[in-house]
Scaffold this motif. Structure first.
Motif, PDB file in Angstrom:
ATOM      1  N   GLN A  69     -36.144   2.846 -13.101  1.00 27.80           N
ATOM      2  CA  GLN A  69     -35.796   2.031 -11.903  1.00 27.80           C
ATOM      3  C   GLN A  69     -35.847   0.806 -11.809  1.00 27.80           C
ATOM      4  O   GLN A  69     -34.951  -0.195 -10.933  1.00 27.80           O
ATOM      5  CB  GLN A  69     -36.812   2.842 -10.831  1.00 27.80           C
ATOM      6  CG  GLN A  69     -36.521   4.347 -10.707  1.00 27.80           C
ATOM      7  CD  GLN A  69     -37.339   4.892  -9.666  1.00 27.80           C
ATOM      8  OE1 GLN A  69     -38.715   4.615 -10.165  1.00 27.80           O
ATOM      9  NE2 GLN A  69     -37.044   5.878  -8.930  1.00 27.80           N
ATOM     10  N   ILE A  70     -36.819   0.177 -12.571  1.00 25.90           N
ATOM     11  CA  ILE A  70     -37.153  -1.359 -12.415  1.00 25.90           C
ATOM     12  C   ILE A  70     -35.919  -2.113 -13.220  1.00 25.90           C
ATOM     13  O   ILE A  70     -35.239  -3.131 -12.785  1.00 25.90           O
ATOM     14  CB  ILE A  70     -38.439  -1.763 -13.037  1.00 25.90           C
ATOM     15  CG1 ILE A  70     -39.309  -1.198 -12.359  1.00 25.90           C
ATOM     16  CG2 ILE A  70     -38.387  -3.300 -13.553  1.00 25.90           C
ATOM     17  CD1 ILE A  70     -40.666  -1.602 -12.869  1.00 25.90           C
ATOM     18  N   LEU A 104     -41.366  -4.651 -15.701  1.00 21.26           N
ATOM     19  CA  LEU A 104     -41.824  -5.353 -14.462  1.00 21.26           C
ATOM     20  C   LEU A 104     -42.164  -6.792 -14.895  1.00 21.26           C
ATOM     21  O   LEU A 104     -42.152  -7.622 -13.980  1.00 21.26           O
ATOM     22  CB  LEU A 104     -43.002  -4.470 -14.189  1.00 21.26           C
ATOM     23  CG  LEU A 104     -43.636  -4.887 -12.929  1.00 21.26           C
ATOM     24  CD1 LEU A 104     -42.537  -4.873 -11.672  1.00 21.26           C
ATOM     25  CD2 LEU A 104     -45.012  -4.162 -12.565  1.00 21.26           C
ATOM     26  N   GLU A 105     -42.535  -7.052 -16.189  1.00 18.95           N
ATOM     27  CA  GLU A 105     -42.719  -8.432 -16.565  1.00 18.95           C
ATOM     28  C   GLU A 105     -41.483  -9.209 -16.530  1.00 18.95           C
ATOM     29  O   GLU A 105     -41.682 -10.445 -16.890  1.00 18.95           O
ATOM     30  CB  GLU A 105     -43.366  -8.152 -18.043  1.00 18.95           C
ATOM     31  CG  GLU A 105     -44.648  -7.765 -18.108  1.00 18.95           C
ATOM     32  CD  GLU A 105     -45.191  -7.630 -19.298  1.00 18.95           C
ATOM     33  OE1 GLU A 105     -45.833  -8.590 -19.719  1.00 18.95           O
ATOM     34  OE2 GLU A 105     -45.300  -6.423 -19.987  1.00 18.95           O
ATOM     35  N   LEU A 106     -40.519  -8.980 -16.503  1.00 17.05           N
ATOM     36  CA  LEU A 106     -39.068  -9.561 -16.259  1.00 17.05           C
ATOM     37  C   LEU A 106     -38.943  -9.761 -14.872  1.00 17.05           C
ATOM     38  O   LEU A 106     -37.826 -10.604 -14.684  1.00 17.05           O
ATOM     39  CB  LEU A 106     -37.931  -8.833 -17.357  1.00 17.05           C
ATOM     40  CG  LEU A 106     -36.773  -9.833 -17.596  1.00 17.05           C
ATOM     41  CD1 LEU A 106     -37.250 -10.992 -18.132  1.00 17.05           C
ATOM     42  CD2 LEU A 106     -35.729  -8.924 -18.434  1.00 17.05           C
ATOM     43  N   VAL A 117     -37.117 -14.577 -25.834  1.00 16.85           N
ATOM     44  CA  VAL A 117     -38.123 -15.162 -25.143  1.00 16.85           C
ATOM     45  C   VAL A 117     -37.891 -15.356 -23.857  1.00 16.85           C
ATOM     46  O   VAL A 117     -36.818 -15.852 -23.433  1.00 16.85           O
ATOM     47  CB  VAL A 117     -38.852 -16.324 -25.856  1.00 16.85           C
ATOM     48  CG1 VAL A 117     -39.384 -15.988 -27.204  1.00 16.85           C
ATOM     49  CG2 VAL A 117     -37.973 -17.441 -25.894  1.00 16.85           C
ATOM     50  N   ILE A 118     -38.872 -15.411 -22.934  1.00 17.59           N
ATOM     51  CA  ILE A 118     -38.655 -16.085 -21.569  1.00 17.59           C
ATOM     52  C   ILE A 118     -38.991 -17.455 -21.647  1.00 17.59           C
ATOM     53  O   ILE A 118     -40.089 -17.782 -22.155  1.00 17.59           O
ATOM     54  CB  ILE A 118     -39.338 -15.319 -20.552  1.00 17.59           C
ATOM     55  CG1 ILE A 118     -39.229 -13.865 -20.354  1.00 17.59           C
ATOM     56  CG2 ILE A 118     -39.341 -16.106 -19.259  1.00 17.59           C
ATOM     57  CD1 ILE A 118     -40.172 -12.929 -19.486  1.00 17.59           C
ATOM     58  N   ALA A 119     -38.248 -18.619 -21.344  1.00 17.43           N
ATOM     59  CA  ALA A 119     -38.507 -19.853 -21.846  1.00 17.43           C
ATOM     60  C   ALA A 119     -39.172 -20.601 -20.592  1.00 17.43           C
ATOM     61  O   ALA A 119     -39.146 -21.407 -19.946  1.00 17.43           O
ATOM     62  CB  ALA A 119     -37.115 -20.650 -21.794  1.00 17.43           C
ATOM     63  N   ILE A 168     -35.311  -6.745 -23.199  1.00 15.24           N
ATOM     64  CA  ILE A 168     -36.762  -6.385 -22.946  1.00 15.24           C
ATOM     65  C   ILE A 168     -37.366  -6.059 -24.010  1.00 15.24           C
ATOM     66  O   ILE A 168     -38.525  -6.353 -24.524  1.00 15.24           O
ATOM     67  CB  ILE A 168     -36.927  -5.154 -21.645  1.00 15.24           C
ATOM     68  CG1 ILE A 168     -36.127  -5.836 -20.210  1.00 15.24           C
ATOM     69  CG2 ILE A 168     -38.347  -4.671 -21.503  1.00 15.24           C
ATOM     70  CD1 ILE A 168     -36.002  -4.685 -19.410  1.00 15.24           C
ATOM     71  N   ASN A 169     -36.728  -5.203 -24.877  1.00 18.92           N
ATOM     72  CA  ASN A 169     -37.392  -4.765 -26.162  1.00 18.92           C
ATOM     73  C   ASN A 169     -37.536  -5.997 -26.973  1.00 18.92           C
ATOM     74  O   ASN A 169     -38.710  -5.980 -27.990  1.00 18.92           O
ATOM     75  CB  ASN A 169     -36.659  -3.662 -26.957  1.00 18.92           C
ATOM     76  CG  ASN A 169     -36.863  -2.315 -26.287  1.00 18.92           C
ATOM     77  OD1 ASN A 169     -37.961  -2.200 -25.786  1.00 18.92           O
ATOM     78  ND2 ASN A 169     -35.924  -1.323 -26.379  1.00 18.92           N
ATOM     79  N   LYS A 170     -36.574  -6.871 -27.189  1.00 20.43           N
ATOM     80  CA  LYS A 170     -36.722  -8.018 -28.053  1.00 20.43           C
ATOM     81  C   LYS A 170     -37.677  -8.700 -27.499  1.00 20.43           C
ATOM     82  O   LYS A 170     -38.360  -9.779 -28.430  1.00 20.43           O
ATOM     83  CB  LYS A 170     -35.174  -8.667 -27.965  1.00 20.43           C
ATOM     84  CG  LYS A 170     -34.335  -8.047 -28.820  1.00 20.43           C
ATOM     85  CD  LYS A 170     -32.997  -8.753 -28.920  1.00 20.43           C
ATOM     86  CE  LYS A 170     -31.802  -8.068 -29.578  1.00 20.43           C
ATOM     87  NZ  LYS A 170     -30.637  -8.825 -29.670  1.00 20.43           N
ATOM     88  N   ILE A 171     -37.924  -8.931 -26.112  1.00 21.98           N
ATOM     89  CA  ILE A 171     -38.966  -9.917 -25.654  1.00 21.98           C
ATOM     90  C   ILE A 171     -40.422  -9.302 -26.157  1.00 21.98           C
ATOM     91  O   ILE A 171     -41.535  -9.994 -26.306  1.00 21.98           O
ATOM     92  CB  ILE A 171     -38.765 -10.058 -24.280  1.00 21.98           C
ATOM     93  CG1 ILE A 171     -37.591 -10.938 -24.130  1.00 21.98           C
ATOM     94  CG2 ILE A 171     -40.029 -11.123 -23.788  1.00 21.98           C
ATOM     95  CD1 ILE A 171     -37.172 -10.862 -22.532  1.00 21.98           C
TER      96      ILE A 171
END
Length: 113
Positions: free
Chosen positions: A77-78, A54-56, A101-103, A46-49
């Motif tokens: 909690q998420i 919540l965005e994941l 990245v989220i591809a 999450i930090n790398k992205i």
């Protein structure tokens, strides 16, 4: 080394995998449904992205709608929800070094190659 967090049953994840194959780069496939990520692993990704947990989340998943939607949850909690239910994790994620990245769209992968 490039890593792809992959779900073979997901068309977007298969497209990301094909993109890496066509780019002729060395990569490692991590099937995160078979080998769930730890809380620590997820927080690092999450930090790398550069996003909030919540965005994941895949918010259209039944698990999310039935158990979490509309609730006030902390970031921890998420993350724990994604540890318990890895199907909630958006896919595919491609990681290289200190970036990920989220591809979605697939071309996003180019930003870290």
């Amino acid at each position: 080394m490039i890593k792809i967090y992959h779900n073979p049953r997901c068309s977007k994840s298969r497209q990301a995998l094909a993109f890496l194959e066509e780019a002729k780069v060395d990569f490692e496939i991590i099937k995160h449904l078979d080998s769930p990520l730890t809380s620590s692993d997820l927080k690092k990704l999450i930090n790398k992205i550069g996003i909030k947990p919540l965005e994941l989340i895949r918010k259209n998943e039944a698990i999310w709608k039935e158990n979490f939607k509309g609730k006030t949850l902390t970031d921890d909690q998420i993350v724990e929800a994604m540890v318990l239910y890895p199907k909630l994790i958006e896919r595919a994620i491609v990681e290289k070094g200190e970036k990920a990245v989220i591809a979605r769209p697939i071309e996003t992968i180019k930003t870290i190659l």
